[in-house]
Design an enzyme around this catalytic site. Structure first.
Site, short mmCIF file in Angstrom:
data_model
loop_
_atom_site.label_atom_id
_atom_site.label_comp_id
_atom_site.label_asym_id
_atom_site.label_seq_id
_atom_site.Cartn_x
_atom_site.Cartn_y
_atom_site.Cartn_z
CD GLU A 118 5.74 -7.24 -14.99
OE1 GLU A 118 6.80 -7.61 -15.50
OE2 GLU A 118 4.62 -7.71 -15.23
N GLY A 141 -18.52 5.49 -33.90
CA GLY A 141 -19.41 5.11 -32.78
C GLY A 141 -19.33 3.64 -32.46
CD GLN A 143 -3.72 12.28 -48.57
OE1 GLN A 143 -4.08 13.44 -48.38
NE2 GLN A 143 -2.74 11.97 -49.39
N PRO A 170 0.82 -1.23 0.00
CG PRO A 170 -0.94 -1.61 1.50
CD PRO A 170 0.36 -2.20 1.01
CD GLU A 215 4.71 8.54 -15.39
OE1 GLU A 215 4.50 7.38 -14.99
OE2 GLU A 215 3.89 9.16 -16.09
CB THR A 220 4.64 4.09 -13.88
OG1 THR A 220 5.80 4.75 -13.34
CG2 THR A 220 3.74 3.62 -12.75
CD GLN A 262 -11.81 9.72 -33.22
OE1 GLN A 262 -11.83 9.32 -32.06
NE2 GLN A 262 -12.62 10.67 -33.65
CB ILE A 263 -10.33 3.93 -37.66
CG1 ILE A 263 -9.10 4.80 -37.92
CG2 ILE A 263 -10.72 3.16 -38.92
CD1 ILE A 263 -7.83 4.05 -38.29
NE ARG A 277 10.33 -2.84 -15.19
CZ ARG A 277 11.06 -2.12 -14.36
NH1 ARG A 277 12.29 -1.77 -14.70
NH2 ARG A 277 10.58 -1.75 -13.19
C1 LIG Z 1 -4.08 -4.41 -12.67
C2 LIG Z 1 -2.80 -4.31 -11.90
C3 LIG Z 1 -2.04 -5.46 -11.71
C4 LIG Z 1 -0.85 -5.40 -10.96
N1 LIG Z 1 -0.16 -6.55 -10.72
C5 LIG Z 1 0.88 -6.53 -9.84
C6 LIG Z 1 1.51 -7.74 -9.44
O1 LIG Z 1 1.17 -8.84 -9.89
N2 LIG Z 1 2.50 -7.67 -8.51
C7 LIG Z 1 2.91 -6.50 -7.96
O2 LIG Z 1 3.79 -6.51 -7.10
N3 LIG Z 1 2.33 -5.33 -8.33
C8 LIG Z 1 1.33 -5.32 -9.25
N4 LIG Z 1 0.71 -4.14 -9.61
C9 LIG Z 1 1.16 -2.89 -9.01
C10 LIG Z 1 1.94 -1.99 -9.98
O3 LIG Z 1 3.18 -2.56 -10.27
C11 LIG Z 1 2.03 -0.60 -9.34
O4 LIG Z 1 0.73 -0.04 -9.37
C12 LIG Z 1 3.02 0.30 -10.04
O5 LIG Z 1 4.33 -0.16 -9.90
C13 LIG Z 1 2.95 1.74 -9.53
O6 LIG Z 1 2.92 1.80 -8.14
P1 LIG Z 1 1.76 2.65 -7.40
O7 LIG Z 1 0.47 2.23 -7.97
O8 LIG Z 1 1.95 2.56 -5.95
O9 LIG Z 1 2.00 4.15 -7.88
P2 LIG Z 1 3.02 5.21 -7.25
O10 LIG Z 1 4.35 4.61 -7.11
O11 LIG Z 1 2.39 5.83 -6.07
O12 LIG Z 1 3.09 6.29 -8.43
C14 LIG Z 1 2.03 7.24 -8.68
C15 LIG Z 1 2.50 8.13 -9.84
O13 LIG Z 1 3.72 8.80 -9.47
C16 LIG Z 1 4.72 8.50 -10.43
N5 LIG Z 1 6.04 8.37 -9.79
C17 LIG Z 1 6.36 7.65 -8.69
N6 LIG Z 1 7.66 7.74 -8.43
C18 LIG Z 1 8.20 8.54 -9.40
C19 LIG Z 1 9.51 8.99 -9.69
N7 LIG Z 1 10.58 8.65 -8.95
N8 LIG Z 1 9.69 9.80 -10.78
C20 LIG Z 1 8.63 10.14 -11.54
N9 LIG Z 1 7.37 9.74 -11.32
C21 LIG Z 1 7.15 8.94 -10.27
C22 LIG Z 1 4.30 7.18 -11.07
O14 LIG Z 1 4.88 7.01 -12.34
C23 LIG Z 1 2.80 7.35 -11.11
O15 LIG Z 1 2.45 8.11 -12.24
C24 LIG Z 1 -0.42 -4.16 -10.42
C25 LIG Z 1 -1.18 -3.01 -10.66
C26 LIG Z 1 -2.35 -3.08 -11.37
C27 LIG Z 1 -3.17 -1.82 -11.58
#
Ligand SMILES: Cc1cc2nc3c(=O)[nH]c(=O)nc-3n(C[C@H](O)[C@H](O)[C@H](O)COP(=O)(O)OP(=O)(O)OC[C@H]3O[C@@H](n4cnc5c(N)ncnc54)[C@H](O)[C@@H]3O)c2cc1C
Length: 384
Positions: free
Chosen positions: A365, A342, A281, A128, A369, A367, A338-339, A245
């Site tokens: 795995e 509706g 086009q 969390p 960023e 984001t 879009q293509i 990844r």
């Molecule tokens: C459907 C789903 C399946 C998933 N499955 C798994 C799984 O099997 N196992 C597992 O362990 N996790 C899993 N995850 C978790 C996922 O890996 C995390 O949600 C992800 O790594 C981002 O962590 P967070 O959600 O806490 O976002 P945060 O880390 O809180 O980030 C929030 C925002 O801040 C940005 N941010 C954070 N730090 C930085 C930085 N240093 N520089 C720039 N931007 C930053 C992020 O890019 C994002 O835009 C899953 C998530 C989803 C939604």
């Protein structure tokens, strides 16, 4: 230099596509997505044909292929159906931690059942309060005379409800400095006392998958379920991400190609103002842009997979592939809607689902960023 896949790789690609064409039914996929159900039957058939764990050595039920061959399968599956494709591609999520760092007993006990369709795995890294930043963790594993005791909460974990075992990253030495030097990975079996899994509820895409919270309350783990060396877990997981990844990038690539296929097909059939959409086009330019983006993504994904198979573990390539292919998946799927106009908005025409499913490839795995930070750190030569 040679950009061609080998005849064997082309055969794997053809076989995966043939399988997906025969087994991924559109109406079934719509129903699974609507009702948040996992395609267990299709997974079993994919296992019977050797598609799952193709990159494990033969002694662990695989076929000794590499990450590139695995990526070809993931691409083909996601192209035919984004939802079923993702489910199949993550059925063995995190098992590579065991493959790369586990001992013989662990590999035989946990990998072989995956390839037979008798087990599904999960990987629990996110907490969390620790998502992008898992350098320190609140989930702890404390050693005692009988092994280890795990306490803590993991969240957003894929496959949670259906997994037979989960790889859990824990803090084993809270005094370590930096803290990530005190983390270890453990295998927790389904049904372990004190281990509870709760479904997190509705979500935007990949709705056939289960996304869960996992709580560990005094969960007792035997010494034999520690993976690899103690306090090396963070490094194991980072190396695993270099591999996984590429698979997420391949999901994005396949989703983009699948959305493109549907848009092309529709543009050739639909007429407005007395001509086919494909004869405007503006539609041709959209399709040209989409095709170019997809080919660029394909180049990066295959290169990242090939690099890994050559033993060149370079985070730059996997991050580039994941960041780029994920963006392409979202942009191409959006343009496909879009293509189709509706109809593109309606579930029956599938591209809205491809769009919803594409979005996760830019989040899990690492984001977009976080990938950019890794790329920047590699190209600039500094810590991101
Ligand atoms: C459907 C789903 C399946 C998933 N499955 C798994 C799984 O099997 N196992 C597992 O362990 N996790 C899993 N995850 C978790 C996922 O890996 C995390 O949600 C992800 O790594 C981002 O962590 P967070 O959600 O806490 O976002 P945060 O880390 O809180 O980030 C929030 C925002 O801040 C940005 N941010 C954070 N730090 C930085 C930085 N240093 N520089 C720039 N931007 C930053 C992020 O890019 C994002 O835009 C899953 C998530 C989803 C939604």
């Amino acid at each position: 230099m040679n950009f061609d896949l080998s005849p064997e790789q082309k055969e794997i690609q053809r076989a995966a596509d043939e399988f997906a064409k025969g087994e991924f039914d559109k109406e079934v996929a719509l129903e699974l997505d609507r009702n948040h159900r996992y395609p267990f039957d299709i997974l079993k058939k994919a296992c019977n044909l050797g598609f799952i764990g193709i990159h494990y050595p033969e002694e662990y039920g695989g076929q000794g292929y590499g990450i590139l061959e695995n990526a070809l399968i993931v691409e083909s599956f996601c192209r035919r159906d984004s939802g079923i494709g993702v489910c199949l591609s993550i059925a063995n999520f995190s098992s590579e931690v065991i493959l790369r760092f586990g001992n013989e007993t662990q590999k035989k006990r946990y990998l072989i059942p995956i390839t037979k369709g008798e087990a599904i795995s999960a990987g629990a890294f996110t907490e969390p309060d620790h998502g992008s930043d898992i350098t320190s963790l609140q989930t702890t594993a404390v050693e005692d005379e009988k092994g280890y005791v795990i306490n803590g909460v993991k969240t957003l974990i894929s496959n949670g409800r259906i997994a037979d075992f989960v790889i859990v990253l824990c803090q084993t030495n809270p005094e370590a400095s930096p803290q990530y030097r005190g983390q270890s990975t453990f295998i927790v079996d389904k049904g372990s006392e004190g281990f509870e899994v709760t479904e997190l509820g509705d979500k935007m895409g990949i709705r056939m998958t289960s996304t869960t919270e996992m709580s560990f309350d005094q969960v007792r783990i035997r010494e034999e379920n520690v993976v690899g060396s103690l306090n090396k877990g963070f490094y194991q997981v980072l190396e695993f991400f270099d591999e996984s990844r590429v698979m997420v990038a391949a999901q994005g690539l396949g989703i983009a190609q699948g959305a493109f296929d549907r848009a092309m097909d529709y543009a050739k059939k639909r007429s407005q103002f007395g001509q086919k959409l494909v004869d405007f086009q503006v539609t041709q330019h959209k399709l040209a842009d989409m095709a170019t983006q997809i080919e660029a993504a394909r180049g990066l994904v295959y290169k990242a997979g090939w690099n890994f198979d050559q033993g060149r573990i370079e985070p730059k390539w996997t991050s580039m592939a994941k960041m780029f292919a994920g963006r392409v998946a979202v942009e191409v799927a959006q343009e496909a809607i879009q293509i189709l106009g509706g109809y593109g908005y309606m579930a029956e025409y599938e591209v809205e689902r491809f769009y919803r499913d594409a979005r996760i490839t830019e989040i899990y795995e690492g984001t977009r960023e976080i990938q950019k930070n890794a790329i920047a750190s590699a190209v600039i030569g500094k810590k991101g």
